[in-house]
Design an enzyme around this catalytic site. Structure first.
Site, PDB file in Angstrom:
ATOM      1  N   LYS A  43       0.880  -1.181   0.000  1.00 25.65           N
ATOM      2  CA  LYS A  43       0.000   0.000   0.000  1.00 25.65           C
ATOM      3  C   LYS A  43       0.910   1.221   0.000  1.00 25.65           C
ATOM      4  O   LYS A  43       1.412   1.639   1.033  1.00 25.65           O
ATOM      5  CB  LYS A  43      -0.857  -0.018   1.261  1.00 25.65           C
ATOM      6  N   GLU A  68       8.665   1.323  11.491  1.00 23.65           N
ATOM      7  CA  GLU A  68       9.762   2.289  11.299  1.00 23.65           C
ATOM      8  C   GLU A  68       9.111   3.657  11.330  1.00 23.65           C
ATOM      9  O   GLU A  68       8.406   4.023  10.389  1.00 23.65           O
ATOM     10  CB  GLU A  68      10.431   2.064   9.939  1.00 23.65           C
ATOM     11  N   CYS A  77      13.459  10.539   7.515  1.00 26.13           N
ATOM     12  CA  CYS A  77      13.173  10.152   8.906  1.00 26.13           C
ATOM     13  C   CYS A  77      14.391  10.315   9.801  1.00 26.13           C
ATOM     14  O   CYS A  77      14.263  10.646  10.977  1.00 26.13           O
ATOM     15  CB  CYS A  77      12.661   8.726   8.949  1.00 26.13           C
ATOM     16  N   GLU A 132       8.443  16.182  15.328  1.00 28.28           N
ATOM     17  CA  GLU A 132       9.070  16.020  14.013  1.00 28.28           C
ATOM     18  C   GLU A 132       8.392  16.991  13.036  1.00 28.28           C
ATOM     19  O   GLU A 132       7.177  16.928  12.837  1.00 28.28           O
ATOM     20  CB  GLU A 132       8.872  14.581  13.539  1.00 28.28           C
TER      21      GLU A 132
HETATM   22  P1  NAD Z   1       1.808   8.470   7.528  1.00 30.84           P
HETATM   23  O1  NAD Z   1       1.892   7.736   8.810  1.00 30.84           O
HETATM   24  O2  NAD Z   1       0.809   9.551   7.405  1.00 30.84           O
HETATM   25  O3  NAD Z   1       1.505   7.477   6.316  1.00 30.84           O
HETATM   26  C1  NAD Z   1       2.329   6.391   6.007  1.00 30.84           C
HETATM   27  C2  NAD Z   1       1.510   5.354   5.272  1.00 30.84           C
HETATM   28  O4  NAD Z   1       0.502   4.860   6.139  1.00 30.84           O
HETATM   29  C3  NAD Z   1       0.768   5.881   4.041  1.00 30.84           C
HETATM   30  O5  NAD Z   1       0.748   4.887   3.044  1.00 30.84           O
HETATM   31  C4  NAD Z   1      -0.633   6.124   4.573  1.00 30.84           C
HETATM   32  O6  NAD Z   1      -1.629   6.073   3.575  1.00 30.84           O
HETATM   33  C5  NAD Z   1      -0.775   4.969   5.540  1.00 30.84           C
HETATM   34  N1  NAD Z   1      -1.750   5.173   6.608  1.00 30.84           N
HETATM   35  C6  NAD Z   1      -2.163   6.337   7.170  1.00 30.84           C
HETATM   36  N2  NAD Z   1      -3.084   6.092   8.129  1.00 30.84           N
HETATM   37  C7  NAD Z   1      -3.254   4.749   8.187  1.00 30.84           C
HETATM   38  C8  NAD Z   1      -4.042   3.884   8.986  1.00 30.84           C
HETATM   39  N3  NAD Z   1      -4.870   4.350   9.919  1.00 30.84           N
HETATM   40  N4  NAD Z   1      -3.937   2.557   8.790  1.00 30.84           N
HETATM   41  C9  NAD Z   1      -3.101   2.057   7.858  1.00 30.84           C
HETATM   42  N5  NAD Z   1      -2.327   2.831   7.059  1.00 30.84           N
HETATM   43  C10 NAD Z   1      -2.393   4.154   7.229  1.00 30.84           C
HETATM   44  O7  NAD Z   1       3.278   8.972   7.262  1.00 30.84           O
HETATM   45  P2  NAD Z   1       3.778   9.908   6.078  1.00 30.84           P
HETATM   46  O8  NAD Z   1       3.372  11.295   6.425  1.00 30.84           O
HETATM   47  O9  NAD Z   1       3.376   9.328   4.762  1.00 30.84           O
HETATM   48  O10 NAD Z   1       5.363   9.728   6.175  1.00 30.84           O
HETATM   49  C11 NAD Z   1       6.161  10.522   6.937  1.00 30.84           C
HETATM   50  C12 NAD Z   1       6.546   9.815   8.220  1.00 30.84           C
HETATM   51  O11 NAD Z   1       7.233   8.601   7.934  1.00 30.84           O
HETATM   52  C13 NAD Z   1       7.495  10.623   9.058  1.00 30.84           C
HETATM   53  O12 NAD Z   1       7.089  10.598  10.396  1.00 30.84           O
HETATM   54  C14 NAD Z   1       8.824   9.894   8.905  1.00 30.84           C
HETATM   55  O13 NAD Z   1       9.718  10.086   9.945  1.00 30.84           O
HETATM   56  C15 NAD Z   1       8.384   8.488   8.765  1.00 30.84           C
HETATM   57  N6  NAD Z   1       9.428   7.659   8.145  1.00 30.84           N
HETATM   58  C16 NAD Z   1      10.142   6.792   8.925  1.00 30.84           C
HETATM   59  C17 NAD Z   1      11.170   6.031   8.380  1.00 30.84           C
HETATM   60  C18 NAD Z   1      11.985   5.068   9.222  1.00 30.84           C
HETATM   61  O14 NAD Z   1      12.711   4.267   8.674  1.00 30.84           O
HETATM   62  N7  NAD Z   1      11.882   5.119  10.523  1.00 30.84           N
HETATM   63  C19 NAD Z   1      11.472   6.149   7.025  1.00 30.84           C
HETATM   64  C20 NAD Z   1      10.736   7.043   6.254  1.00 30.84           C
HETATM   65  C21 NAD Z   1       9.706   7.799   6.833  1.00 30.84           C
END
Ligand code: NAD
Length: 492
Positions: A190, A265, A299, A396
């Site tokens: 997804k 992550e 991240c 963040e």
């Molecule tokens: P997000 O949590 O909003 O979304 C991530 C994914 O989850 C998307 O595909 C989204 O559609 C899905 N999603 C959202 N709500 C959901 C739910 N209730 N159930 C299931 N899936 C759901 O994050 P984002 O804004 O897309 O990404 C940025 C974040 O990702 C930042 O906090 C960043 O630090 C983190 N990140 C972490 C790493 C790591 O390795 N630790 C790497 C990259 C990004």
């Protein structure tokens, strides 16, 4: 301006209908609704993706289940599986420029960084192709009375949900698909609703390379609808999630109900400590690039700068200067160093943090403003004179925004660095490696850089302490997330 000319295959991909990949076929979603795909460099609509729903998730999970229970994939000889994964990597390489162009159009990142992302994604798939025929259990000489032959088997965990964010769309997908494929799992990917294009092209690439039906399925749509339907689905054995800490907590709750395996992550707010003996010629540009690269949407970005008071003014001025010299331009400009933020929403979110910092009494030392008239570009920004109790330091921001503070001693620097709910990464600049290693041990985070803002390699585990996650991706640790251990006792 040396602007990249879109390839004819990218143009036709953008124009084509985007369906869902289910059971080896591009399948219409249950609803005709589309989600607009917007180019963050100018806000224009460039394509549309399917807005999938529960029924589509049901079909995708059923396809992955069938492929796991009765398809060839889990039973395939490991060498054969390995060769097919290598073939996928080769096929990605053949379409590398198309993947990079789509990533730039969709996410906004400079084309040269998108090209590096594609190379890294291919690297991840190749790395795990190499693991596919090196998965094995162990034998045990046991202490039980009697005579026994005891061994363990490593088995694929089953049907896995791979939910990824928008900041490094292809890299994040590859980091999960690599070990999922190598272990013999089947999956449903997804991608993020803002950046699904490269995943959809990757789906076609995998089909063309000969991946059996149902091994990888792709559903697109919003997180709160299709993402939630996927992670709550009873047919899922494991959830591999990368994204924000807030969503990670929701997913952990979803996993708890059926005790699904889960790896998370999540976000970070990583400290960057510059000691008074640091080589500033190296530390200043690397610290600036660390936070401003990918417009701060990384991240592990070193987003909290703690600099010794004796050198603070020089360092902050140097980082600001570096930021000012970065070319801000649409990602398709070959010379762009800083692209737009991914979406209007993210632009508003990051800008609101800058306002909050000022209201809390911090000082916007440089940047802080929208760049240009169109698109979601934000100047590289430094917020100085912060304290750890401020929102801009605690949370963040995920934009090109650095917050800075000074310290007087090593102990104070460590205390400031560890005073955070996050624990994803951290770094220390010093010319005394003893100091560097001592501080590396004390910082509570999953990845530490000594005289480098961050490191990343497919063989090296990455993951978070505290609220930055559960589990480690990459390397053998990453593979283990997709395996279960079964112990077998035989009475002789
Ligand atoms: P997000 O949590 O909003 O979304 C991530 C994914 O989850 C998307 O595909 C989204 O559609 C899905 N999603 C959202 N709500 C959901 C739910 N209730 N159930 C299931 N899936 C759901 O994050 P984002 O804004 O897309 O990404 C940025 C974040 O990702 C930042 O906090 C960043 O630090 C983190 N990140 C972490 C790493 C790591 O390795 N630790 C790497 C990259 C990004």
């Amino acid at each position: 301006m040396p602007t990249v000319e879109l390839s004819p295959t990218v143009k036709s991909f953008l124009d084509a209908d985007k369906r869902l990949l289910i059971a080896g076929d591009w399948t219409d979603a249950s609803s005709e609704a589309l989600i607009d795909v917007v180019n963050p460099a100018d806000g224009a609509r460039i394509s549309g993706i399917s807005d999938a729903a529960q029924q589509d998730v049901d079909k995708a999970v059923a396809a992955a289940r069938a492929a796991f229970e009765s398809g060839p994939w889990p039973e395939m000889k490991p060498g054969e599986r390995s060769r097919l994964i290598y073939k996928i990597a080769d096929a990605m390489e053949a379409r590398a420029e198309d993947l990079a162009q789509l990533e730039t159009l969709d996410n906004g990142k400079p084309i040269n960084f998108a090209r590096s992302d594609v190379a890294a994604s291919i690297g991840a798939i190749r790395y795990y192709a190499g693991w596919a025929d090196k998965i094995h259990g162990s034998t045990h000489n046991v202490n039980m009375p009697g005579d026994f032959h005891v061994y363990t088997l490593k088995e694929p965990v089953g049907v896995v949900a791979l939910v990824v964010p928008w900041n490094y769309p292809l890299v994040m997908a590859a980091m999960k698909l690599g070990p999922a494929l190598a272990s013999g799992c089947t999956s449903i990917l997804k991608p993020a609703e803002d950046t699904s294009l490269s995943a959809l092209l990757l789906g076609q690439i995998m089909l063309d390379a000969g991946l059996p039906e149902g091994v990888v399925n792709i559903v697109t749509g919003y997180g709160h609808t299709v993402g939630a339907a996927l992670v709550n689905h009873p047919g899922i054995d494991k959830i591999a999630f990368t994204g924000s800490t807030m969503t990670g907590k929701t997913i952990a709750h979803a996993a708890a109900d059926r005790l699904k395996k889960v790896s998370l992550e999540l976000g970070g707010k990583s400290p960057n400590i510059i000691m008074p003996d640091a080589d500033l010629e190296a530390a200043i540009p690397a610290s600036a690039l660390g936070i401003f690269f990918n417009s701060g949407q990384t991240c592990t970005a070193p987003s909290r700068l703690y600099v010794h008071e004796d050198i603070a003014e020089d360092v902050i001025a140097g980082v600001a200067e570096f930021g000012k010299n970065m070319k801000i331009a649409p990602g398709l400009d070959e010379e762009s160093m800083l692209g737009p933020l991914v979406s209007a929403k993210q632009f508003e979110r990051v800008s609101s943090y800058i306002d909050a910092g000022e209201k809390e009494g911090a000082e916007v030392r440089s940047g802080g403003k929208k760049h240009g008239d169109s698109g979601f570009f934000l100047e590289p920004t430094i917020i100085a004179n912060t304290t750890n109790s401020m929102k801009v330091v605690k949370e963040e921001i995920f934009g090109p925004v650095l917050v800075t503070q000074t310290f007087k001693s090593e102990e104070e620097a460590i205390a400031l660095a560890n005073d955070s709910d996050y624990g994803l990464a951290g770094c220390v600049w010093t010319s005394d490696l003893g100091t560097g290693h001592r501080m590396a041990r004390k910082i509570r985070a999953g990845v530490i850089g000594i005289n480098t803002p961050m490191g990343a390699d497919w063989d090296v585990p990455i993951g978070g302490y505290k609220q930055s996650g559960i589990g480690r991706e990459n390397g053998r640790d990453g593979l283990e997330l997709y395996l279960q251990t079964k112990s077998v006792f035989t009475s002789l």
